[in-house]
Each structure stands twice: as structure tokens, then as C-alpha cells.
Motif scaffolding. Sequence first.
Motif, PDB file in Angstrom:
ATOM      1  N   ILE A 306       0.145 -10.173  -6.311  1.00 21.28           N
ATOM      2  CA  ILE A 306       0.488 -11.055  -5.389  1.00 21.28           C
ATOM      3  C   ILE A 306       1.029 -10.614  -4.069  1.00 21.28           C
ATOM      4  CG2 ILE A 306       1.468 -13.312  -4.732  1.00 21.28           C
ATOM      5  CD1 ILE A 306       0.790 -14.163  -7.442  1.00 21.28           C
ATOM      6  N   TYR A 307       0.726 -10.770  -2.995  1.00 19.99           N
ATOM      7  CA  TYR A 307       1.510 -10.461  -1.896  1.00 19.99           C
ATOM      8  C   TYR A 307       1.944 -11.759  -1.078  1.00 19.99           C
ATOM      9  CZ  TYR A 307      -1.093  -6.166  -2.268  1.00 19.99           C
ATOM     10  OH  TYR A 307      -1.554  -4.834  -2.920  1.00 19.99           O
ATOM     11  N   ILE A 308       3.295 -11.716  -0.812  1.00 18.58           N
ATOM     12  CA  ILE A 308       3.756 -12.951  -0.172  1.00 18.58           C
ATOM     13  C   ILE A 308       4.097 -12.215   1.315  1.00 18.58           C
ATOM     14  CG2 ILE A 308       5.439 -14.744   0.054  1.00 18.58           C
ATOM     15  CD1 ILE A 308       5.534 -14.688  -2.891  1.00 18.58           C
ATOM     16  N   VAL A 309       3.618 -12.963   2.303  1.00 21.92           N
ATOM     17  CA  VAL A 309       3.958 -12.239   3.530  1.00 21.92           C
ATOM     18  C   VAL A 309       4.415 -13.489   4.514  1.00 21.92           C
ATOM     19  CG1 VAL A 309       2.797 -11.012   5.592  1.00 21.92           C
ATOM     20  CG2 VAL A 309       1.873 -10.883   3.375  1.00 21.92           C
ATOM     21  N   VAL A 331       3.033 -11.720 -13.336  1.00 24.69           N
ATOM     22  CA  VAL A 331       2.177 -11.152 -12.140  1.00 24.69           C
ATOM     23  C   VAL A 331       3.124 -10.517 -11.134  1.00 24.69           C
ATOM     24  CG1 VAL A 331       0.383 -11.600 -10.471  1.00 24.69           C
ATOM     25  CG2 VAL A 331       0.202 -12.946 -12.445  1.00 24.69           C
ATOM     26  N   PRO A 332       2.690  -9.088 -10.962  1.00 24.89           N
ATOM     27  CA  PRO A 332       3.477  -8.317  -9.657  1.00 24.89           C
ATOM     28  C   PRO A 332       3.362  -9.104  -8.591  1.00 24.89           C
ATOM     29  CG  PRO A 332       1.514  -6.909 -10.843  1.00 24.89           C
ATOM     30  CD  PRO A 332       1.611  -8.477 -11.605  1.00 24.89           C
ATOM     31  N   VAL A 333       4.489  -9.169  -7.907  1.00 21.15           N
ATOM     32  CA  VAL A 333       4.532  -9.714  -6.520  1.00 21.15           C
ATOM     33  C   VAL A 333       5.137  -8.722  -5.587  1.00 21.15           C
ATOM     34  CG1 VAL A 333       5.326 -11.808  -5.315  1.00 21.15           C
ATOM     35  CG2 VAL A 333       4.757 -12.108  -7.481  1.00 21.15           C
ATOM     36  N   ARG A 334       4.598  -8.622  -4.411  1.00 21.97           N
ATOM     37  CA  ARG A 334       5.395  -7.742  -3.330  1.00 21.97           C
ATOM     38  C   ARG A 334       5.609  -8.826  -2.252  1.00 21.97           C
ATOM     39  NH1 ARG A 334       2.924  -1.914  -2.677  1.00 21.97           N
ATOM     40  NH2 ARG A 334       4.259  -2.117  -0.765  1.00 21.97           N
ATOM     41  N   LEU A 348      -4.410  -2.276  -0.409  1.00 25.26           N
ATOM     42  CA  LEU A 348      -4.261  -3.541  -1.134  1.00 25.26           C
ATOM     43  C   LEU A 348      -5.387  -3.719  -2.250  1.00 25.26           C
ATOM     44  CD1 LEU A 348      -4.572  -5.709   2.222  1.00 25.26           C
ATOM     45  CD2 LEU A 348      -2.432  -5.398   0.984  1.00 25.26           C
ATOM     46  N   GLU A 349      -4.740  -4.242  -3.283  1.00 26.48           N
ATOM     47  CA  GLU A 349      -5.435  -4.391  -4.404  1.00 26.48           C
ATOM     48  C   GLU A 349      -6.691  -5.583  -4.237  1.00 26.48           C
ATOM     49  OE1 GLU A 349      -5.027  -3.555  -7.634  1.00 26.48           O
ATOM     50  OE2 GLU A 349      -3.316  -2.254  -7.372  1.00 26.48           O
ATOM     51  N   LYS A 350      -7.814  -5.193  -4.745  1.00 23.05           N
ATOM     52  CA  LYS A 350      -8.902  -6.203  -4.329  1.00 23.05           C
ATOM     53  C   LYS A 350      -8.582  -7.513  -5.103  1.00 23.05           C
ATOM     54  CE  LYS A 350     -11.391  -4.352  -1.483  1.00 23.05           C
ATOM     55  NZ  LYS A 350     -10.987  -4.671   0.221  1.00 23.05           N
ATOM     56  N   ASP A 351      -8.315  -7.436  -6.326  1.00 21.26           N
ATOM     57  CA  ASP A 351      -8.065  -8.653  -7.058  1.00 21.26           C
ATOM     58  C   ASP A 351      -6.591  -9.305  -6.740  1.00 21.26           C
ATOM     59  OD1 ASP A 351     -10.468  -8.340  -8.324  1.00 21.26           O
ATOM     60  OD2 ASP A 351      -9.457  -7.299 -10.072  1.00 21.26           O
ATOM     61  N   LYS A 375      -9.724  -9.257   6.631  1.00 20.32           N
ATOM     62  CA  LYS A 375     -10.296  -8.039   6.782  1.00 20.32           C
ATOM     63  C   LYS A 375     -10.608  -7.230   5.818  1.00 20.32           C
ATOM     64  CE  LYS A 375      -9.352  -4.957  10.069  1.00 20.32           C
ATOM     65  NZ  LYS A 375      -8.551  -4.688  11.118  1.00 20.32           N
ATOM     66  N   ASN A 376      -9.755  -7.211   4.900  1.00 20.60           N
ATOM     67  CA  ASN A 376      -9.621  -6.065   3.868  1.00 20.60           C
ATOM     68  C   ASN A 376     -10.399  -6.998   2.733  1.00 20.60           C
ATOM     69  OD1 ASN A 376      -8.066  -3.420   4.070  1.00 20.60           O
ATOM     70  ND2 ASN A 376      -6.935  -5.060   5.266  1.00 20.60           N
ATOM     71  N   GLY A 377     -10.798  -8.032   2.846  1.00 21.45           N
ATOM     72  CA  GLY A 377     -11.390  -8.854   1.862  1.00 21.45           C
ATOM     73  C   GLY A 377     -10.634  -9.487   0.568  1.00 21.45           C
ATOM     74  N   ILE A 378      -9.497  -9.814   0.916  1.00 15.89           N
ATOM     75  CA  ILE A 378      -8.435 -10.194   0.105  1.00 15.89           C
ATOM     76  C   ILE A 378      -8.394 -11.797   0.164  1.00 15.89           C
ATOM     77  CG2 ILE A 378      -6.085 -10.166  -0.851  1.00 15.89           C
ATOM     78  CD1 ILE A 378      -7.261  -7.478  -0.824  1.00 15.89           C
ATOM     79  N   ARG A 379      -8.358 -12.303  -0.819  1.00 14.73           N
ATOM     80  CA  ARG A 379      -7.996 -13.832  -0.766  1.00 14.73           C
ATOM     81  C   ARG A 379      -6.929 -14.325  -0.063  1.00 14.73           C
ATOM     82  NH1 ARG A 379     -11.526 -17.837  -1.987  1.00 14.73           N
ATOM     83  NH2 ARG A 379      -9.972 -19.472  -2.094  1.00 14.73           N
TER      84      ARG A 379
END
Length: 617
Positions: A306-309, A331-334, A348-351, A375-379
Motif C-alpha cells: 500500500i502507498y498512502i500519498v 501488509v507493508p505500507v509506505r 511501484l509494485e503492480k499488486d 499511469k503506472n496501472g496501479i489501483r
Amino acid sequence: MCGIVGFTGHRQAGPILLHGLEKLEYRGYDSAGLAVRNGSAPAEVVKSTGKLVKLEEKTDNGKALEGCCGIGHTRWATHGEPTQINAHPHVSGNCTGSASGTVESEVVGVHNGIIENYIELKEKLLRHGYSFYSSTDTEVVIKLIDYYYKKYQIGPIDAIAKTMVRVRGSYALEVMFSDYPNEIYVARKDSPMIIGIADGETYIASDVPAILNYTRSVYYIDNLEMARLLPGEAHFFNLNGDEVQKELTEVTFSAEAAEKGGYEHFMMKEIHEQPRVIADTLHSAVQNGIIDLGLDEEQLRQIRQIYIVACGSAYHVGVIGQYVTEDLTGVPVRVELASEFRYRKMKLEKDALVIIISQSGETADSLAALREAKKNGIRTFSIVNVVGSSIAREADSVFYTKAGPEIAVATTKAYSAQLIAMYLFAIRLGEVRDTIKDTKPLLEELEKLPDKVERLLEDKERLQWFASKLGNTKDVFYIGRGLDYAICLEGSLKLKEISYIHSEAYAAGELKHGTISLIEDGRLVIGCLTQPELYEKTLSNMVEVKSRGAYLMAVANYGYYSIEDTADFTVYIPRTDPHFAGSLAVIPMQLLAYYTAVGRGEDVDKPRNLAKSVTVE
Ligand code: M6R
């Protein structure tokens, strides 16, 4: 960023425009201006530096301007100083001095946003005989529209479309053409704008509160769209000039929700709304023990990263979200600052799932980060407060927090609502992935938060008393470990942004790697101690700074009475599940910031240099 308003109807536009600007003043308050037209007569432009009240005085509350069609602007300077000449509206013709008075120009306009390539466009226009009276990017856009309009002998929509193709940046643009009485033309890219219709009249605004007194029926204009607005009519066009159909949407919150309701400042009103906001946000997502954030169960199961931005306080929510999510789900979070994320060439991780948190839903960096992720295809999943905002619309799924309109620049209730959304996300993820066997105790604990916040608010006089001692304070340090450190980030930002006292949040264990050298006699250090397993550690850091002369305040759980041996002033917070302690510990920190700023005579709701929604980089 700035606020824009517009009106075309059957009543005098001046007072309606000024009323709208009052509601938008939180977006910018270094200058303001109006342009009003009476039928086919040229527009009358009036501008003023400083707060809106100056423009109100100058125009007899708008009554001095004759006409039923007009545009208005409140400015937060980006290009050019906050002077009268740089204030909007801007005109396509030549003018000198204050640029106020009757203007014979073809095009008059206002703009919220930023035009990145304005220098190159300005040079082009100079070569074509245009001259410039201001240092703004907006004057360039208005003159570019004028240039295309005259060169190609085309209509307003085509001239604006050509301009949109040529400019880079963001804009919510309103223009009036002298050949088209009673009409306003608008265009939008990455800056907010809504259009309201009622009783044969049409309103334009950057934000809903500006038009709520008149209508609840609004159109949301999309990115790269334009509209031609007449009294009671709105016609929308895409960049090709083709007409597009839109549905009217009903706004559900009340005008009173955006008023001060008896409090001296919006910030205090919003601090007091937090119990309700927490309950509303919780109940909008949880019914009969089932959490529904609009996220697909199977997709939640597949997330590997998970990326929190986010930016500012929303980023601080993300830091708390990281601790809570990793702890409850594994679950790892950045957590990433949106302004950094958008330019980092990270793999970026795809999943993965990218979570964008934003009150306004219009923050330029957060929006750019969202687009980068897509753009990177990440949900993408967004947690947003303002309904229909860009981030809400562009994310793959959105959860709306129920904070209602937040007017004070310093966020309080939206932050609290975002925290609830983050907790629910973590609990739902843990439920789906089986790391939480029974969500009931956690949800029951969340249900108790509103009452606990209420109890903390009842104790506010103690904070007021303590804040009264901080008038001459120059530096403050907030320290904590783990989730307490994340809470400190928010406490420190609240204090500095409205009181202008320098403050820093430090991970308590990091102090001795340098910062402790700044501790001297009387330096205020605020320790946050809500995490049972870290209490002793942070306490010992507090003892360390005390022995170097620090003056200590503690925010600690009820029952941690040994803190009294060390701290000079303690606020106890009701016990809760440690994951949710941020929702309680932040309340005294908000109150401390508020009372300190009020005590120093600062403009709490509109701190200098800041704006509510940062729609520029
Ligand atoms: O509208 P957003 O939540 O995206 O705004 C993010 C920040 O600009 C915002 O939280 C800012 O830091 C506030 N002034 C904090 O009080």
C-alpha cells in the motif's frame, strides 16, 4: 490559489458576487476584485488590495456597480505581488494605474490556478503588439483569448478552446466578452469550479458554500471542458467545441453548516464539530457491523503493498494509517508526500493500492500523484471530503468523509474524519485477509470516540490557561514514539501554521542524535504518551530534556499518573484502543494551537501565506 465567483441573472450582480467571495475568502485574501456589466455597456472593474472588506467599502457592498452580470475574484498571489494592479479581474486591453474603472476591452476575466508557460506566451503576444500592465499569468491568458478571438474571427468557445490547447498548467477561468452581454464563459482544468442554477439565474463558484444561499442544484464541470452561461442556462462543451450533456446534482449540506454558528472563529466551530463528524463518517461506512468503503473484497485480498500519498495534515493521517494498517493487517505500507511521490522514479509494485487522502480533493500534488499511479496501472482509492472534486472523480474508487464544509485554513474536523476512514480501511483489510478474527470490539471502540472527544472538549479552559503562558514562546518541540510521533507531526503543524511559533515534531528516540542540543532553559517540549509499550521510553526522553532545562507538557492516557513527577502540565486523554489514540490526543493539541494563536492576536482562520486548497505546485 484563489476563489472565483460569477453571476448572470435578473438581480444586481455586485452584492451577490461579494457575498460569494466572503464565503471563499479562506481560499485567498491578499486582494480582490469585481467586474460587472450592465447589458451591453462595457464592464466596470473595481479592485482592492487586502481583505475583502476593503472591496466592500469601495463598492458600497457591491451596490455601486450597476448590472446583472459579473465575475469576482479573491486572490492568493502566485505570479506577481499582491498589489492592486496584479489583482483580478484582468482585461485584454491596455490600462494603467489601478486598472479599475470602465474598461473598453474585448475580454475581461478572472482565473484560479497557474499557467506554467506564461512567459513563452507573453513573448508571443508581445511580438503581436500586445502590452502588459501586470506581472500575472492571468493577464497573459486573457490576452491570448483576445488574440485568437480576433485573429480567427471565431466565437468565444472556439477562442477559449484554442487558448486551452496552448496553455500548460491549471485553471478555473471565467471570462466576459464585450460582444456577448449577459453571458459568462468558463473553462476548467485541475482547479475546482461548480455552476449553480435557480429561478432563471446562474451562479459560478470555486466552492459550494459561495452559492448555497441561492441554490443547491449544481453542475460539476469536468477537466478540459468549457461552458457558456446565460441567465438560468448552462451549455457545456468539450475541447473540440462539441456540446456535452450534464446532469444537475443536488448538494446535500446546509448553508448553516458553512457558517460560524456562534463561535468566534470557524476553527473553533470545526474543532467542536468533531464528535459529530467522527460519528457521521463512521456510520456512513458501517452498518450492522459491516464495513463498506466501496472497495472490492477480492482486490483487497490481492494487495501486496500500500502507498498512502497526501500533503500536510492529510499526510499525517497517512502516517497514522501506516502504523495502524501494518499492525492490524501485516501488509507493508509506505507513506509518501505527494509533492515528492509525483517526481520520484520509484518502482511501484503492480499488486499495490495507492490511497490518496485529501480534504479538498483538489490539491495539485496529490492529484498529480494519483494520475502518476494510474499511469503506472496501479489501483487507486481516494479518501476525500469535497464531493465531486477532481481527486474524488479520478480515483478508481472514493470514500467520502463526512466532515461537511471546512472553512478554517488549518484543518481539524477533516483530519479527524480522515483518521476514521483510515481506521476503517485497516479493519476491513484485516477482516478480508483474516488477520482480524472479530471486528466487533474494534468497531465498538470506534463508536465510543465521539463521547470521548466531547469529554476532552469540555476541558478546554485548562488548555486556554496554559496557552496564555506561551505568548512569547519562540520554539516548541513535540516528541513521541511510534503512533505518538505521528500525532506530534499534526500537533506541531497546527501550532506553527496559525500561531507562527516555530515548532518541530521529533521521534523521541531521535532527539539525542542532534536536536537535543537545542534544548535550553524554559524551552517547551510537548510529549505524547498514548502507546502503552512505548510509555516508559518516551518518559525517559522527557526526563532527559527536563534535566537540560526544558519546560514540559504531556498528553498522556488516563492512569499514567507517574508522568506528574516529570511534566509541568499534563492533559489526560480517555483510554481507547491504542490504534485510535490519535483521534483523542490531537484534540488538546488543536486547542493549544488555537488558543495560542488567538492569544497572540493572529488571524486564526486565515493564517498568513496559506490557502485552504493548494491547487498549484
Ligand atoms: O485538501 P488537502 O487535504 O489535500 O490539503 C492538504 C494540505 O494542504 C492541508 O492538510 C494543510 O496542510 C492544512 N493547512 C493543514 O492544516
